[in-house]
Design a protein around this motif. Sequence first.
Motif, mmCIF file in Angstrom:
data_model
loop_
_atom_site.group_PDB
_atom_site.id
_atom_site.type_symbol
_atom_site.label_atom_id
_atom_site.label_comp_id
_atom_site.label_asym_id
_atom_site.label_seq_id
_atom_site.Cartn_x
_atom_site.Cartn_y
_atom_site.Cartn_z
ATOM 1 N N ARG A 140 0.809 -1.215 0.000
ATOM 2 C CA ARG A 140 0.000 0.000 0.000
ATOM 3 C C ARG A 140 0.844 1.267 0.000
ATOM 4 O O ARG A 140 0.313 2.377 0.068
ATOM 5 C CB ARG A 140 -0.933 0.005 1.218
ATOM 6 N N ASP A 141 2.205 1.083 0.021
ATOM 7 C CA ASP A 141 3.112 2.231 0.012
ATOM 8 C C ASP A 141 2.917 3.111 1.252
ATOM 9 O O ASP A 141 3.033 4.329 1.192
ATOM 10 C CB ASP A 141 2.895 3.058 -1.265
ATOM 11 N N VAL A 142 2.572 2.464 2.363
ATOM 12 C CA VAL A 142 2.275 3.218 3.579
ATOM 13 C C VAL A 142 3.292 2.925 4.679
ATOM 14 O O VAL A 142 3.757 1.794 4.830
ATOM 15 C CB VAL A 142 0.861 2.853 4.100
ATOM 16 N N VAL A 143 3.646 3.975 5.413
ATOM 17 C CA VAL A 143 4.510 3.817 6.578
ATOM 18 C C VAL A 143 3.814 4.435 7.784
ATOM 19 O O VAL A 143 3.249 5.525 7.691
ATOM 20 C CB VAL A 143 5.898 4.468 6.352
ATOM 21 N N GLY A 202 2.255 8.011 6.671
ATOM 22 C CA GLY A 202 2.708 8.716 5.473
ATOM 23 C C GLY A 202 2.994 7.757 4.331
ATOM 24 O O GLY A 202 2.771 6.543 4.456
ATOM 25 N N ARG A 203 3.457 8.312 3.214
ATOM 26 C CA ARG A 203 3.878 7.516 2.084
ATOM 27 C C ARG A 203 5.347 7.148 2.253
ATOM 28 O O ARG A 203 6.115 7.934 2.802
ATOM 29 C CB ARG A 203 3.709 8.298 0.773
ATOM 30 N N ILE A 204 5.727 5.990 1.761
ATOM 31 C CA ILE A 204 7.126 5.577 1.819
ATOM 32 C C ILE A 204 7.941 6.493 0.904
ATOM 33 O O ILE A 204 7.682 6.570 -0.295
ATOM 34 C CB ILE A 204 7.282 4.103 1.416
ATOM 35 N N PHE A 235 16.359 8.040 5.333
ATOM 36 C CA PHE A 235 15.523 8.690 4.335
ATOM 37 C C PHE A 235 14.167 8.002 4.175
ATOM 38 O O PHE A 235 13.233 8.540 3.604
ATOM 39 C CB PHE A 235 16.270 8.769 2.998
ATOM 40 N N ARG A 236 14.082 6.816 4.677
ATOM 41 C CA ARG A 236 12.844 6.037 4.606
ATOM 42 C C ARG A 236 11.967 6.303 5.825
ATOM 43 O O ARG A 236 10.759 6.228 5.758
ATOM 44 C CB ARG A 236 13.257 4.565 4.548
#
Length: 238
Positions: free
Chosen positions: A60-63, A85-87, A98-99
């Motif tokens: 889902r590209d979610v962090v 947030g988004r990755i 940075f991640r």
Amino acid sequence: MDNTSPVSLDDELRNWPADEAEARAVQDRLRRHVRLDEPGPPPDFEGTVVGVDVAYDDARDVVAAAAVALDARTLEIVDEATAVGRISFPYVPGLLAFREIPTVVDALAKLAQTPGLVVCDGYGRAHPRRFGLASHLGVLTGLPTIGVAKNPFTFRYDAPGDGRGATAPLLDDLDGTTEEVGRALRTQQGVKPVFVSVGHRTGLDGACAHTLRLAPTYRLPETTRAADALCRRVLAAG
DNA sequence: GCGACAG
DNA sequence: ATCTTGTCGC
């Protein structure tokens, strides 16, 4: 140019690197702002120790990030905050910050009280360019930080003694010199050590003392355990 | 070139 | 980090 001029958090977040070369350049630029001449808060200072951690959902590209504040003396949880947030970067060894940092910063900003110390899941000075996640987060926020990692990354060390509190230097070679970049610290008797390094505005002795105090029962500090549990909960829910 | 490699 | 059951032990 003044190499200790304050770093602008907003500017750094706005100009987030787009690739590995840019990211390494950011590390080389910000590294000079790390303060290694402060001992950090004393072991039983009055204030909060904050643990931060993130969990990912690559599909889902979610962090999801969590910041959990513990009373430094009692280790009771006194505050919690989360952010989603988004990755913003792929996982590359040496570029972990940075991640994680953008979402971690968002979570930290929601805490009611300024942390006296931030405990990161990863490294600070123990890093190929001496600027790991904990160093980076410290420079961007100005807060005292340390890194406590579960794995030795690329560094060498001899096994510390078997008892709780035993340490052994974590060594790295750079420019023909061997440096103690952190310490392997046994937080529980007979259990694999954790790997401690300074981030920003802290000393290695204090970093190890805090880590040991924060891990009275389990291998990992209570800060890390609480933040890990919370960000997983958030990811599973949303 | 190959392998190792925080989370 | 994440994918994943049962199981050995205090």
